[in-house]
Scaffold this motif. Structure first.
Motif, short mmCIF file in Angstrom:
data_model
loop_
_atom_site.label_atom_id
_atom_site.label_comp_id
_atom_site.label_asym_id
_atom_site.label_seq_id
_atom_site.Cartn_x
_atom_site.Cartn_y
_atom_site.Cartn_z
N TYR A 11 -4.99 7.88 -2.16
CA TYR A 11 -3.76 8.32 -1.50
C TYR A 11 -2.93 9.18 -2.45
CZ TYR A 11 0.55 8.29 1.17
OH TYR A 11 1.65 8.69 1.87
N LEU A 58 -4.60 12.60 -3.12
CA LEU A 58 -4.54 13.56 -2.01
C LEU A 58 -3.35 14.52 -2.16
CD1 LEU A 58 -5.36 11.32 1.09
CD2 LEU A 58 -6.75 13.16 0.16
N GLY A 59 -2.36 14.09 -2.90
CA GLY A 59 -1.17 14.91 -3.11
C GLY A 59 -1.50 16.26 -3.74
N TYR A 60 -2.65 16.36 -4.37
CA TYR A 60 -3.02 17.63 -5.00
C TYR A 60 -3.54 18.65 -3.99
CZ TYR A 60 -2.43 15.40 -9.51
OH TYR A 60 -1.88 14.75 -10.59
N ILE A 61 -3.78 18.21 -2.77
CA ILE A 61 -4.24 19.16 -1.74
C ILE A 61 -3.05 20.00 -1.28
CG2 ILE A 61 -5.19 19.37 0.60
CD1 ILE A 61 -6.71 16.77 0.08
N ASP A 62 -3.18 21.29 -1.40
CA ASP A 62 -2.07 22.18 -1.04
C ASP A 62 -2.00 22.44 0.46
OD1 ASP A 62 -0.96 22.46 -3.51
OD2 ASP A 62 -2.30 24.09 -4.10
N LYS A 86 -1.34 22.11 3.98
CA LYS A 86 -0.46 21.14 4.61
C LYS A 86 -1.16 20.29 5.67
CE LYS A 86 4.02 22.38 5.21
NZ LYS A 86 5.18 23.00 5.88
N TYR A 99 -3.85 17.99 4.18
CA TYR A 99 -3.22 16.88 3.46
C TYR A 99 -2.66 15.85 4.43
CZ TYR A 99 0.20 14.01 1.18
OH TYR A 99 0.91 12.91 0.77
N ARG A 100 -1.93 16.34 5.42
CA ARG A 100 -1.27 15.42 6.35
C ARG A 100 -2.30 14.54 7.08
NH1 ARG A 100 3.48 19.11 9.14
NH2 ARG A 100 5.05 18.81 7.52
N ALA A 155 -4.00 12.14 4.47
CA ALA A 155 -3.05 11.14 3.98
C ALA A 155 -2.76 10.09 5.04
CB ALA A 155 -1.76 11.81 3.53
N ALA A 156 -2.65 10.53 6.30
CA ALA A 156 -2.37 9.58 7.38
C ALA A 156 -3.55 8.62 7.56
CB ALA A 156 -2.09 10.33 8.67
N TRP A 176 -3.66 6.27 4.69
CA TRP A 176 -2.59 5.28 4.80
C TRP A 176 -2.99 4.14 5.73
CZ3 TRP A 176 0.34 3.06 8.56
CH2 TRP A 176 1.43 2.32 8.13
N VAL A 177 -3.59 4.49 6.87
CA VAL A 177 -3.99 3.46 7.84
C VAL A 177 -5.00 2.51 7.18
CG1 VAL A 177 -5.20 3.04 10.01
CG2 VAL A 177 -3.53 4.88 9.87
N LYS A 226 1.73 -4.80 -7.55
CA LYS A 226 1.95 -3.35 -7.68
C LYS A 226 3.40 -3.00 -7.34
CE LYS A 226 1.90 0.86 -5.44
NZ LYS A 226 2.52 1.28 -4.19
N ARG A 231 6.24 -1.40 -9.74
CA ARG A 231 6.96 -0.17 -9.35
C ARG A 231 8.48 -0.38 -9.40
NH1 ARG A 231 9.10 1.99 -4.86
NH2 ARG A 231 8.57 0.23 -3.53
#
Lengths: 193, 460
Positions: free
Chosen positions: A35, A38-42, A44, A47-48, A51-52, A55-56, A97, A101
């Motif tokens: 997760y 994935l932030g490195y994927i430019d 949009k 990524y969305r 990431a979704a 997340w599930v 975790k 945090r």
């Protein structure tokens, strides 16, 4: 099918019993890391979407790994205490975790308060009791089906389900959880501010 | 990239700001005079992000009444709150003070009845005063001095509910069956204006919208914006992004797109209520002599830098929609101002425009000169502060300095590293410049400013 957890082969049994929770924790960590990565994927939309989905899977892994771990450990012959412990491993790793945090911004005691008593954490921790009760009933049903004997409906799992549903009602449903959340805040204010 | 904030410039602008204060106090009170004191209608919404208005360039949100207000007044491009959290910001608006001075430092710290509000001072100056709507500060209902009308609510710890919210009208709780809160509050506001139209009045109309949960009124249809794209939102706003890393408590549960469109519908519904107030001012024939201010308590992050909700020091959270209309006293209406104004400036400005003295304890400055279109610089930077809050909102304590060009953030008692952004180049990308040559060049000045503001904070 039901292999007993005997003193004759403890190392082997213990290894087998902890393989399932260990795999669950590894999967959870992998999902957590993927997760973040994935932030490195430019792109949009890519990524969305990813990431979704990630997340599930992460939520399923955090809150519902018990439905896999409990039956496996049960069928492997683990005693109830080990089954319960194994079922709680992933949620507890998640709480750890969250503790790490939040301790980055709050004191250790506050972070501990958050990591255990905050609504979402409590929701997951308490719902495990209901899920364990449900899993135990399913396990018994399968066992009875294959062996033709053994108890099915006993007070233990039923009480576990009922006892966990009551707090879940206050955390989640009653006044949309607002009253519960308010109580937590008031306790926090009393304890820490 | 040009580096502009030199020590010399800083000193120069500080002197300018000082001169503004001194010279400003010598300017005759041309905007107000005894019986001609302007009426004041102050409209406060909740969590309305600054760029979510048609006039602010949003790709599809409809806010015709706010657009109209901006067309007839001044739209401030650089308006900010000093703490982007409901209770502290609201207390700052009404007292003209930083949170560290008025004491409402988070959503758990109680309002101190010793605080002086601008409504109390306006009352002493001959105004009829009404506070209608969301108070939302912790503790028991305040004993606000100088109010002729006080209508508020305490449901859900002062957040209220969108439908059937019980109101406390001048101390008595009244059930409100079948009503939607924004319309209900506007009804009372209109009633107040009708009753007070012959004397100078100040109406403080404080809405619940567009705070979560995003429940829209019956006349704003679910289809509104349903076909619009959310491509303008940052990539981080994926479907479930509101539920990761502690963001879950911000109310963006499950489908972010759905929540976002509900949020936008709520802003449109607030716009409708603003329209009702403006229409009533026209109908009563008092619009010319009425100052109308529209703003909000703080902004809203929608996936910006991976965050939802507010609290963080980023512009998406701290910048405010801020419009002032005053047909009789404002020069060159329909313009935009780049002057940096703050929520703490509202109280001193309103007192100034009413021809009343500004108490020394107020931290803000009057921006009356901006309304008069005078070329003076109010300030070149300001301090942002965020105090420890209840842990579900796991934002650390923050001290930040915002200049016209840069945003420098320090996180206190936190593992998070300081951040430095060039606002001119990077409002959305969040590229931390702190370890770059550009960042290292500007950092000493920003740190000096930070220390300056911290000293002020520590000495009240």
């Amino acid at each position: 099918m039901d292999k007993s957890f005997t003193a004759a082969n403890p190392p082997d049994s213990i290894r087998r019993l902890f393989v399932a929770p260990l795999i669950a924790v590894v999967i959870w960590i992998a999902l957590q890391m993927s997760y973040d990565l994935l932030g490195y994927i430019d792109n949009k939309s890519i990524y969305r979407t990813l990431a979704a989905v990630n997340w599930v899977l992460l939520v399923l892994s955090t809150g519902f790994s018990v439905v896999v771990i409990y039956p496996i450990t049960a069928f492997m012959g683990a005693p109830l205490s080990i089954r319960i412990l194994a079922s709680y491993i992933v949620p507890l790793v998640w709480c750890l975790k969250e503790f790490i945090r939040v301790s980055g911004n709050h004191t250790v005691v506050e972070a501990l308060y958050y990591a255990i008593f905050e609504s979402v954490q409590l929701l997951v921790l308490i719902s495990q009791v209901a899920l364990i009760g449900g899993c135990e009933l399913v396990y018994r049903w399968f066992k009875r089906k294959s062996n033709g004997s053994g108890p099915f409906l006993t007070p233990g799992p039923i009480i576990a389900i009922i006892l966990s549903v009551i707090p879940l009602y206050f955390i989640l449903i009653y006044e949309s959880g607002h009253v519960f959340s308010l109580k937590l805040r008031m306790i926090y204010r009393y304890l820490f501010l | 990239m040009a580096y502009k904030l030199t020590r010399r410039e800083l000193l120069k602008s500080s002197a300018k700001a000082l001169a503004t204060g001194v010279v400003g106090s010598m300017i005759p009170q041309t905007l107000s005079a005894g019986p001609d004191q302007p009426n004041i209608v102050f409209i406060l919404s909740d969590d309305h992000r600054w760029d979510h208005m048609g006039v602010a360039g949003h790709p599809w949100i409809r806010t015709p009444n706010l657009d109209r207000l901006a067309g007839e007044g001044v739209l401030f491009n650089n308006a900010f709150c000093t703490t982007s959290l409901c209770s502290p910001s609201r207390a700052s608006i009404i007292t003209g003070q930083y949170a560290h001075n008025h004491g409402v430092i988070n959503n758990l710290s109680f309002w101190d009845n010793k605080n002086t509000t601008f409504l109390e001072l306006l009352k002493k100056g001959g105004y009829q005063t009404g506070f209608i709507g969301k108070w939302h500060m912790p503790g028991p209902l305040p004993e606000l001095r100088g109010l002729d009308r006080f209508i508020t609510f305490t449901a859900r710890t002062g957040q209220g509910v969108y439908h059937d919210c019980p109101l406390i009208i001048d101390g008595e709780e009244v059930e409100r069956k079948g009503t939607y809160i924004s319309e209900d509050l506007t009804d009372y506001a209109i009633d107040f204006m009708q009753q007070q139209k012959d004397s100078p009045f100040c109406l403080y109309l404080s809405h619940k919208a567009a705070h979560g949960p995003f429940i829209t009124p019956p006349d704003v249809k679910e289809e509104l914006y349903s076909d619009e794209s959310i491509d303008h939102l940052p990539k981080w706003a994926h479907r479930f992004a509101g539920m990761v890393n502690g963001e879950i408590y911000g109310g963006w549960l499950f489908n972010v797109e759905n929540k976002y469109k509900r949020y936008c519908r709520l802003i449109t519904s607030i716009d409708q209520q603003v329209g009702r107030v403006l229409d009533e001012l026209d109908r009563l024939g008092i619009a010319d002599n009425t100052i109308v201010i529209y703003t909000t308590d703080n902004g809203m992050l929608v996936g910006d830098n991976g965050h939802f909700d507010k609290r963080w020091a980023y512009d998406q959270s701290t910048r405010l929609p801020f419009i002032v209309r005053y047909p009789r006293g404002l020069r060159n209406p329909g313009r935009r101002s780049d002057e940096m104004v703050l929520n703490i400036d509202i109280a001193p400005t309103l007192l100034d425009m009413a021809g009343l003295d500004i108490p020394e304890g107020m931290d803000g400055v009057s921006f009356k000169s901006v309304l008069q279109d005078q070329t003076r610089t109010l300030r070149t930077s300001f301090a942002y502060e965020f105090f420890q809050d209840f842990p579900p909102f796991t934002v650390p304590e923050i001290d930040a300095v915002r200049t016209r060009e840069y945003l420098y953030i320090e996180y206190n008692r936190s593992r998070l590293s300081p951040e430095l952004f060039d606002i001119r180049e990077d409002l959305d990308r969040f590229e931390n410049l702190i370890n770059t040559p550009q960042g290292q060049a500007i950092l000493p000045e920003l740190k000096r400013l930070m220390e300056h503001y911290r000293r002020q904070k520590n000495h009240g």
